[in-house]
Design a protein around this motif. Sequence first.
Motif, PDB file in Angstrom:
ATOM      1  N   MET A 172      -1.250   0.865   2.603  1.00  0.00           N
ATOM      2  CA  MET A 172      -0.898   1.797   3.442  1.00  0.00           C
ATOM      3  C   MET A 172      -2.039   2.774   3.856  1.00  0.00           C
ATOM      4  O   MET A 172      -3.013   2.690   3.085  1.00  0.00           O
ATOM      5  CB  MET A 172      -0.004   2.499   2.629  1.00  0.00           C
ATOM      6  CG  MET A 172       0.730   3.587   3.163  1.00  0.00           C
ATOM      7  SD  MET A 172       1.980   4.642   2.135  1.00  0.00           S
ATOM      8  CE  MET A 172       3.134   3.400   1.885  1.00  0.00           C
ATOM      9  N   ALA A 173      -1.850   3.386   4.780  1.00  0.00           N
ATOM     10  CA  ALA A 173      -2.977   4.431   5.194  1.00  0.00           C
ATOM     11  C   ALA A 173      -2.193   5.732   5.752  1.00  0.00           C
ATOM     12  O   ALA A 173      -1.303   5.597   6.647  1.00  0.00           O
ATOM     13  CB  ALA A 173      -3.876   3.752   6.428  1.00  0.00           C
TER      14      ALA A 173
ATOM     15  N   GLU B 249       1.018  -2.110   5.589  1.00  0.00           N
ATOM     16  CA  GLU B 249       0.402  -3.457   6.050  1.00  0.00           C
ATOM     17  C   GLU B 249       1.443  -4.268   5.805  1.00  0.00           C
ATOM     18  O   GLU B 249       1.586  -5.617   5.044  1.00  0.00           O
ATOM     19  CB  GLU B 249      -0.562  -3.838   4.860  1.00  0.00           C
ATOM     20  CG  GLU B 249      -0.224  -3.595   3.318  1.00  0.00           C
ATOM     21  CD  GLU B 249      -0.291  -2.109   2.757  1.00  0.00           C
ATOM     22  OE1 GLU B 249      -0.437  -1.218   3.446  1.00  0.00           O
ATOM     23  OE2 GLU B 249      -0.297  -2.144   1.426  1.00  0.00           O
TER      24      GLU B 249
ATOM     25  N   HIS C  34      -8.005  -1.453   8.310  1.00  0.00           N
ATOM     26  CA  HIS C  34      -7.667  -1.372   6.943  1.00  0.00           C
ATOM     27  C   HIS C  34      -6.534  -1.918   6.518  1.00  0.00           C
ATOM     28  O   HIS C  34      -6.114  -2.610   5.652  1.00  0.00           O
ATOM     29  CB  HIS C  34      -7.252   0.364   6.907  1.00  0.00           C
ATOM     30  CG  HIS C  34      -6.698   0.817   5.636  1.00  0.00           C
ATOM     31  ND1 HIS C  34      -7.287   1.477   4.820  1.00  0.00           N
ATOM     32  CD2 HIS C  34      -5.319   0.720   5.234  1.00  0.00           C
ATOM     33  CE1 HIS C  34      -6.620   1.638   3.764  1.00  0.00           C
ATOM     34  NE2 HIS C  34      -5.345   1.209   4.014  1.00  0.00           N
ATOM     35  N   GLU C  35      -5.320  -1.883   7.771  1.00  0.00           N
ATOM     36  CA  GLU C  35      -4.111  -2.749   7.399  1.00  0.00           C
ATOM     37  C   GLU C  35      -4.186  -4.005   7.310  1.00  0.00           C
ATOM     38  O   GLU C  35      -3.459  -4.951   6.727  1.00  0.00           O
ATOM     39  CB  GLU C  35      -3.014  -2.238   8.528  1.00  0.00           C
ATOM     40  CG  GLU C  35      -2.814  -0.608   8.520  1.00  0.00           C
ATOM     41  CD  GLU C  35      -2.303  -0.097   7.412  1.00  0.00           C
ATOM     42  OE1 GLU C  35      -2.162  -0.648   6.260  1.00  0.00           O
ATOM     43  OE2 GLU C  35      -2.386   1.176   7.263  1.00  0.00           O
TER      44      GLU C  35
ATOM     45  N   HIS D  99      -5.275  -5.337   4.301  1.00  0.00           N
ATOM     46  CA  HIS D  99      -4.557  -5.490   3.245  1.00  0.00           C
ATOM     47  C   HIS D  99      -3.821  -6.834   3.178  1.00  0.00           C
ATOM     48  O   HIS D  99      -3.228  -7.268   2.312  1.00  0.00           O
ATOM     49  CB  HIS D  99      -3.355  -4.451   3.523  1.00  0.00           C
ATOM     50  CG  HIS D  99      -3.622  -3.010   2.893  1.00  0.00           C
ATOM     51  ND1 HIS D  99      -3.844  -3.020   1.552  1.00  0.00           N
ATOM     52  CD2 HIS D  99      -3.626  -1.947   3.314  1.00  0.00           C
ATOM     53  CE1 HIS D  99      -4.069  -1.679   1.152  1.00  0.00           C
ATOM     54  NE2 HIS D  99      -3.745  -0.984   2.360  1.00  0.00           N
TER      55      HIS D  99
ATOM     56  N   GLU E 244      -5.661  -0.449  -2.127  1.00  0.00           N
ATOM     57  CA  GLU E 244      -6.311   0.804  -1.370  1.00  0.00           C
ATOM     58  C   GLU E 244      -7.648   1.013  -1.303  1.00  0.00           C
ATOM     59  O   GLU E 244      -8.236   1.231  -0.285  1.00  0.00           O
ATOM     60  CB  GLU E 244      -5.386   2.239  -1.544  1.00  0.00           C
ATOM     61  CG  GLU E 244      -3.907   1.800  -1.402  1.00  0.00           C
ATOM     62  CD  GLU E 244      -3.718   1.701  -0.068  1.00  0.00           C
ATOM     63  OE1 GLU E 244      -4.353   1.574   0.920  1.00  0.00           O
ATOM     64  OE2 GLU E 244      -2.230   1.503   0.143  1.00  0.00           O
TER      65      GLU E 244
ATOM     66  N   ALA F 215      -8.999  -1.934   0.921  1.00  0.00           N
ATOM     67  CA  ALA F 215      -8.772  -1.939   2.352  1.00  0.00           C
ATOM     68  C   ALA F 215      -9.521  -0.624   2.898  1.00  0.00           C
ATOM     69  O   ALA F 215     -10.090  -0.784   3.977  1.00  0.00           O
ATOM     70  CB  ALA F 215      -7.260  -1.452   2.554  1.00  0.00           C
TER      71      ALA F 215
ATOM     72  N   TYR G 279      -7.934   5.818  -2.823  1.00  0.00           N
ATOM     73  CA  TYR G 279      -8.769   5.194  -1.529  1.00  0.00           C
ATOM     74  C   TYR G 279     -10.221   5.117  -1.785  1.00  0.00           C
ATOM     75  O   TYR G 279     -10.981   4.276  -1.597  1.00  0.00           O
ATOM     76  CB  TYR G 279      -8.181   5.825  -0.335  1.00  0.00           C
ATOM     77  CG  TYR G 279      -6.718   5.485  -0.183  1.00  0.00           C
ATOM     78  CD1 TYR G 279      -5.596   6.096  -1.009  1.00  0.00           C
ATOM     79  CD2 TYR G 279      -6.385   4.915   0.945  1.00  0.00           C
ATOM     80  CE1 TYR G 279      -4.222   5.727  -0.488  1.00  0.00           C
ATOM     81  CE2 TYR G 279      -4.963   4.573   1.288  1.00  0.00           C
ATOM     82  CZ  TYR G 279      -4.012   4.899   0.444  1.00  0.00           C
ATOM     83  OH  TYR G 279      -2.677   4.854   0.760  1.00  0.00           O
TER      84      TYR G 279
HETATM   85 ZN   LIG Z   1      -3.813   1.001   2.798  1.00  0.00          ZN
END
Ligand SMILES: [Zn+2]
Length: 463
Positions: free
Chosen positions: A1-2, A299, A317-318, A321, A340, A343, A395
């Motif tokens: 997740m972002a 993701e 990033h996603e 994941h 996290e 990613a 993160y």
């Molecule tokens: Zn993430």
Amino acid sequence: MALSRSARWTAVATAAASFLAVAASSAPTQGAPGIGDTYFPNLGNGGFDARHYALDVAYDPDTDRLDGRTTLTARATESLSSFDLDLQKLDVTRVEVNGRRADFTRDGDELHITPHGVLREHRTFTVTVTYGGVPEALSGPIVFGSDYGWMKTPDGVFVACEPNAASTWFPSSDHPSDKATYDIRIKAPKGLTGVSNGRLVSTYDKGGSTYTHWRESRPMATYLATATIGKFDVKTGRTPSGIPIYVAIDPVLANSNTVDVYAVTAAATDYWSRVFGPYPFEETGAIVDDMPEAGFSLEVQSKPAYSAVRNETTIVHELAHQWFGDSVSVERWKDIWLNEGFATYAQWLWAEHQGTRSAHDSFLAGYDSRPADSSFWQTVVADPQRDTMFASAVYQRGAMTLQALRERIGDRAFFKLLPAWTHLHRYGNADTGQFIRLAEKVSGQQLDDLFHKWLYTAGKPAL
Ligand SMILES: [Zn+2]
């Protein structure tokens, strides 16, 4: 997740007691309402192992009503006289086990099911739940204060469920340690597209509705399932290395879309395949929807879900994941930095690959900008607590941990470690202790001090 921007048996003294213990362990039990995750004690269920979900979901955006039928194929891990599924709020009208009607009761988010007869240990069984209602998104502090789960959009619904919202739209063993394969069939009004995980099996129109059937044949955590519905422009093809790609973009975003989502998705999928090991799924892609209130991206397995137009660094990033989180999933939610932190580190690797900034400089930028008395340093990365499981330290300090590791063991060992990790736990689950042990094995070094300082201790680590 972002965010944009066991009970262990103690030694039994006598043969009689030993006999009683054996007899007790084979008597049917009622399963358990949770899988043993301290952050979410009632998520997942004990007594069985979910193997395959067949989800039928009919959704009408005009009434916001979902009518569903879920058939779960599972294997009993003990003899069961009854068992639980997780289901939040929706009404259940019928439950069948192995084709026979079963009794059920509701207790909060638990659906307690009593089949006609005992389900024997090691046997496979099916449970079919017919249910419906208006799904409600979840809210609270966990996901950056945003709503999440089943979220209504102007033309349908955006479905992104980390960590605990899958059971708001289908009955399940809603915990990442109980992964399964899926067939997902979506019925929506004609003209709308249902987008889900894995590969498209079929789509057709009939009687004013569009039916879409997706199949995810690789094990998937419940929170990574989606049934996002709306108007979408779809582009399909293959990445340069040959991986099938499916990108769905809400047409209202066409003019504001400054990122070539298709091209970035293709390039990042191929690049990560070289750095992290073979791409774990049958298809890559993206779902770009018009749900800016969600404020986050997820993701979703095989097709990350973006709640609005997101930038290149979010896309990479996603996609990272897909290896760290989706293929290799957390055993318990406290291990979320394994998703996290990795990613986020992938974003640093992408910048290094693009020649814009080295990972070392990304590390220093994060480290130097936060004074020692910043609350940032108070999060214990390896156990950040439920309501702060997506704290920025998970993160950023997670990524710093990986850079500190890389500088300690050297590039050669570090870039051997990452694909070794994704290979060893492919389609499974893993925890932080397993990562530390593998890092020690691959590097041949004792690394307790490094991980203790970076993951398990509050406060700013000295360099
Ligand atoms: Zn993430």
